[in-house]
Motif scaffolding. Structure first.
Motif, PDB file in Angstrom:
ATOM      1  N   ASP A  70       0.729  -1.336   0.009  1.00  0.00           N
ATOM      2  CA  ASP A  70       0.010   0.041  -0.240  1.00  0.00           C
ATOM      3  C   ASP A  70       0.787   1.306   0.199  1.00  0.00           C
ATOM      4  OD1 ASP A  70       0.992  -0.119   2.574  1.00  0.00           O
ATOM      5  OD2 ASP A  70      -0.893   0.134   3.665  1.00  0.00           O
ATOM      6  N   SER A  71       2.174   1.206  -0.312  1.00  0.00           N
ATOM      7  CA  SER A  71       3.082   2.180  -0.397  1.00  0.00           C
ATOM      8  C   SER A  71       3.638   2.830   0.780  1.00  0.00           C
ATOM      9  CB  SER A  71       2.514   3.367  -1.274  1.00  0.00           C
ATOM     10  OG  SER A  71       2.409   3.010  -2.595  1.00  0.00           O
ATOM     11  N   SER A  72       3.138   2.088   1.913  1.00  0.00           N
ATOM     12  CA  SER A  72       3.793   2.442   3.255  1.00  0.00           C
ATOM     13  C   SER A  72       5.045   1.883   3.498  1.00  0.00           C
ATOM     14  CB  SER A  72       2.827   2.119   4.327  1.00  0.00           C
ATOM     15  OG  SER A  72       2.671   0.731   4.605  1.00  0.00           O
ATOM     16  N   ILE A  73       5.992   2.644   4.196  1.00  0.00           N
ATOM     17  CA  ILE A  73       7.300   2.053   4.331  1.00  0.00           C
ATOM     18  C   ILE A  73       7.834   2.071   5.865  1.00  0.00           C
ATOM     19  CG2 ILE A  73       9.780   2.835   3.834  1.00  0.00           C
ATOM     20  CD1 ILE A  73       8.466   3.940   1.317  1.00  0.00           C
ATOM     21  N   LEU A  74       8.342   1.205   6.058  1.00  0.00           N
ATOM     22  CA  LEU A  74       8.981   1.079   7.732  1.00  0.00           C
ATOM     23  C   LEU A  74      10.578   1.154   7.484  1.00  0.00           C
ATOM     24  CD1 LEU A  74       7.343  -1.619   9.799  1.00  0.00           C
ATOM     25  CD2 LEU A  74       7.640   1.010  10.108  1.00  0.00           C
ATOM     26  N   LYS A  75      11.175   2.082   8.333  1.00  0.00           N
ATOM     27  CA  LYS A  75      12.630   2.183   8.382  1.00  0.00           C
ATOM     28  C   LYS A  75      12.846   1.711   9.855  1.00  0.00           C
ATOM     29  CE  LYS A  75      16.825   4.690   8.137  1.00  0.00           C
ATOM     30  NZ  LYS A  75      17.473   5.996   8.580  1.00  0.00           N
ATOM     31  N   VAL A  76      13.668   0.543   9.955  1.00  0.00           N
ATOM     32  CA  VAL A  76      14.086  -0.068  11.279  1.00  0.00           C
ATOM     33  C   VAL A  76      15.356   0.107  11.386  1.00  0.00           C
ATOM     34  CG1 VAL A  76      13.615  -1.840  12.629  1.00  0.00           C
ATOM     35  CG2 VAL A  76      12.116  -1.798  11.053  1.00  0.00           C
ATOM     36  N   HIS A  77      15.808   0.732  12.520  1.00  0.00           N
ATOM     37  CA  HIS A  77      17.161   0.987  13.032  1.00  0.00           C
ATOM     38  C   HIS A  77      17.488   0.074  14.327  1.00  0.00           C
ATOM     39  CE1 HIS A  77      21.071   2.605  13.712  1.00  0.00           C
ATOM     40  NE2 HIS A  77      20.702   2.769  15.083  1.00  0.00           N
ATOM     41  N   PHE A  78      18.415  -0.845  14.058  1.00  0.00           N
ATOM     42  CA  PHE A  78      18.777  -1.640  15.336  1.00  0.00           C
ATOM     43  C   PHE A  78      19.946  -1.420  15.920  1.00  0.00           C
ATOM     44  CE2 PHE A  78      15.934  -4.321  12.519  1.00  0.00           C
ATOM     45  CZ  PHE A  78      15.230  -4.995  13.248  1.00  0.00           C
ATOM     46  N   SER A  79      19.989  -1.253  17.319  1.00  0.00           N
ATOM     47  CA  SER A  79      21.287  -0.985  18.107  1.00  0.00           C
ATOM     48  C   SER A  79      21.575  -2.006  18.937  1.00  0.00           C
ATOM     49  CB  SER A  79      20.918   0.336  18.715  1.00  0.00           C
ATOM     50  OG  SER A  79      19.956   0.287  19.682  1.00  0.00           O
ATOM     51  N   ASP A  80      22.464  -1.958  19.680  1.00  0.00           N
ATOM     52  CA  ASP A  80      22.932  -2.898  20.736  1.00  0.00           C
ATOM     53  C   ASP A  80      21.693  -2.915  21.871  1.00  0.00           C
ATOM     54  OD1 ASP A  80      25.239  -3.472  19.537  1.00  0.00           O
ATOM     55  OD2 ASP A  80      26.459  -2.132  20.762  1.00  0.00           O
ATOM     56  N   PHE A  83      15.822  -1.683  19.180  1.00  0.00           N
ATOM     57  CA  PHE A  83      15.446  -1.220  17.706  1.00  0.00           C
ATOM     58  C   PHE A  83      14.474   0.132  17.784  1.00  0.00           C
ATOM     59  CE2 PHE A  83      12.833  -4.641  18.136  1.00  0.00           C
ATOM     60  CZ  PHE A  83      11.251  -4.153  17.710  1.00  0.00           C
ATOM     61  N   GLU A  84      14.328   0.468  16.849  1.00  0.00           N
ATOM     62  CA  GLU A  84      13.175   1.907  16.730  1.00  0.00           C
ATOM     63  C   GLU A  84      12.690   1.698  15.183  1.00  0.00           C
ATOM     64  OE1 GLU A  84      16.067   5.784  16.208  1.00  0.00           O
ATOM     65  OE2 GLU A  84      15.513   4.942  18.079  1.00  0.00           O
ATOM     66  N   CYS A  85      11.477   2.173  15.160  1.00  0.00           N
ATOM     67  CA  CYS A  85      10.861   2.220  13.768  1.00  0.00           C
ATOM     68  C   CYS A  85      10.365   3.573  13.347  1.00  0.00           C
ATOM     69  CB  CYS A  85       9.635   1.359  13.800  1.00  0.00           C
ATOM     70  SG  CYS A  85       9.891  -0.319  14.136  1.00  0.00           S
ATOM     71  N   SER A  86      10.670   3.899  12.135  1.00  0.00           N
ATOM     72  CA  SER A  86      10.129   5.238  11.577  1.00  0.00           C
ATOM     73  C   SER A  86       9.084   4.863  10.442  1.00  0.00           C
ATOM     74  CB  SER A  86      11.208   5.891  10.947  1.00  0.00           C
ATOM     75  OG  SER A  86      12.129   6.171  12.099  1.00  0.00           O
ATOM     76  N   GLU A  87       8.231   5.524  10.480  1.00  0.00           N
ATOM     77  CA  GLU A  87       7.082   5.283   9.347  1.00  0.00           C
ATOM     78  C   GLU A  87       7.379   6.362   8.242  1.00  0.00           C
ATOM     79  OE1 GLU A  87       2.970   5.633  11.136  1.00  0.00           O
ATOM     80  OE2 GLU A  87       3.626   4.118  12.754  1.00  0.00           O
ATOM     81  N   TYR A  88       6.970   5.851   7.030  1.00  0.00           N
ATOM     82  CA  TYR A  88       7.010   6.733   5.785  1.00  0.00           C
ATOM     83  C   TYR A  88       6.123   6.289   4.942  1.00  0.00           C
ATOM     84  CZ  TYR A  88      11.945   7.933   7.580  1.00  0.00           C
ATOM     85  OH  TYR A  88      12.858   8.415   8.311  1.00  0.00           O
ATOM     86  N   TYR A  89       5.841   7.225   3.878  1.00  0.00           N
ATOM     87  CA  TYR A  89       4.772   6.936   2.961  1.00  0.00           C
ATOM     88  C   TYR A  89       5.361   7.354   1.422  1.00  0.00           C
ATOM     89  CZ  TYR A  89       2.404   6.505   7.233  1.00  0.00           C
ATOM     90  OH  TYR A  89       2.039   5.972   8.244  1.00  0.00           O
ATOM     91  N   ASP A  90       4.815   6.935   0.656  1.00  0.00           N
ATOM     92  CA  ASP A  90       5.142   6.987  -0.741  1.00  0.00           C
ATOM     93  C   ASP A  90       5.514   8.640  -1.256  1.00  0.00           C
ATOM     94  OD1 ASP A  90       4.116   6.416  -4.161  1.00  0.00           O
ATOM     95  OD2 ASP A  90       5.886   5.686  -3.123  1.00  0.00           O
ATOM     96  N   ASN A  91       4.894   9.307  -0.675  1.00  0.00           N
ATOM     97  CA  ASN A  91       4.959  10.694  -1.233  1.00  0.00           C
ATOM     98  C   ASN A  91       6.131  11.302  -0.310  1.00  0.00           C
ATOM     99  OD1 ASN A  91       3.575  10.959   1.313  1.00  0.00           O
ATOM    100  ND2 ASN A  91       2.086  12.555   0.524  1.00  0.00           N
ATOM    101  N   GLU A  92       6.542  10.924   0.578  1.00  0.00           N
ATOM    102  CA  GLU A  92       7.326  11.193   1.543  1.00  0.00           C
ATOM    103  C   GLU A  92       9.184  11.032   1.299  1.00  0.00           C
ATOM    104  OE1 GLU A  92       5.004  11.800   5.345  1.00  0.00           O
ATOM    105  OE2 GLU A  92       6.084   9.993   5.206  1.00  0.00           O
ATOM    106  N   ILE A  93       9.335  10.156   0.135  1.00  0.00           N
ATOM    107  CA  ILE A  93      10.517   9.657  -0.394  1.00  0.00           C
ATOM    108  C   ILE A  93      10.935  10.149  -1.685  1.00  0.00           C
ATOM    109  CG2 ILE A  93      10.199   7.511   1.025  1.00  0.00           C
ATOM    110  CD1 ILE A  93       9.675   6.104  -1.482  1.00  0.00           C
ATOM    111  N   SER A  94      12.212  10.109  -1.922  1.00  0.00           N
ATOM    112  CA  SER A  94      12.663  10.624  -3.128  1.00  0.00           C
ATOM    113  C   SER A  94      13.643   8.934  -3.694  1.00  0.00           C
ATOM    114  CB  SER A  94      13.709  11.710  -3.231  1.00  0.00           C
ATOM    115  OG  SER A  94      14.747  11.352  -2.401  1.00  0.00           O
ATOM    116  N   THR A  95      13.631   8.763  -5.054  1.00  0.00           N
ATOM    117  CA  THR A  95      14.380   7.563  -5.219  1.00  0.00           C
ATOM    118  C   THR A  95      15.287   8.085  -6.543  1.00  0.00           C
ATOM    119  OG1 THR A  95      12.880   7.048  -7.085  1.00  0.00           O
ATOM    120  CG2 THR A  95      12.569   6.086  -4.854  1.00  0.00           C
ATOM    121  N   ALA A  96      16.499   7.285  -6.643  1.00  0.00           N
ATOM    122  CA  ALA A  96      17.246   7.580  -7.726  1.00  0.00           C
ATOM    123  C   ALA A  96      17.970   6.309  -8.327  1.00  0.00           C
ATOM    124  CB  ALA A  96      18.360   8.559  -7.131  1.00  0.00           C
ATOM    125  N   PHE A  97      18.342   6.282  -9.405  1.00  0.00           N
ATOM    126  CA  PHE A  97      19.207   5.318 -10.069  1.00  0.00           C
ATOM    127  C   PHE A  97      20.656   5.427 -10.230  1.00  0.00           C
ATOM    128  CE2 PHE A  97      14.775   4.319 -10.998  1.00  0.00           C
ATOM    129  CZ  PHE A  97      14.859   2.937 -10.944  1.00  0.00           C
TER     130      PHE A  97
END
Length: 107
Positions: A70-80, A83-97
């Motif tokens: 559904d174009s939702s995204i999770l970024k999960v950062h793991f530490s010792d 972990f913590e999660c950040s939510e993102y959505y399709d209109n909040e990201i930029s992509t490149a090749f």
């Protein structure tokens, strides 16, 4: 091991009233926390890493980026310490090749 498929997440979205207005990334995190509350997991951080890697993802050392249908995204950062999660959505990201490899920059 116990994993929730994307189809199961969509089913929960369609059948559980409190999930109706949530994106799949939010349901994914809530279901993971509920699972740990009901059936405590010894090494919850390792389990969570494998759980997120079950979905379509890109992995960067201690970060996992999970893309849902559904174009939702999770970024999960793991530490010792966990972990913590950040939510993102399709209109909040930029992509490149770059040189034929796909990369993503989360804003």
């Amino acid at each position: 091991m116990f994993y929730i498929s994307e189809d199961e997440l969509k089913f929960k979205q369609d059948t559980v009233f409190e999930y109706r207005d949530l994106k799949l990334n939010q349901i994914c995190v809530r279901e993971l926390v509920l699972l740990n509350e009901r059936y405590p997991i010894d090494d919850f951080v390792s389990f969570a890493r494998r759980y997120f890697q079950y979905f379509l993802n890109r992995t960067y050392l201690n970060d996992i980026v999970v893309f849902f249908e559904d174009s939702s995204i999770l970024k999960v950062h793991f530490s010792d310490s966990g972990f913590e999660c950040s939510e993102y959505y399709d209109n909040e990201i930029s992509t490149a090749f770059y040189y034929g490899r796909y990369s993503i920059r989360l804003l």
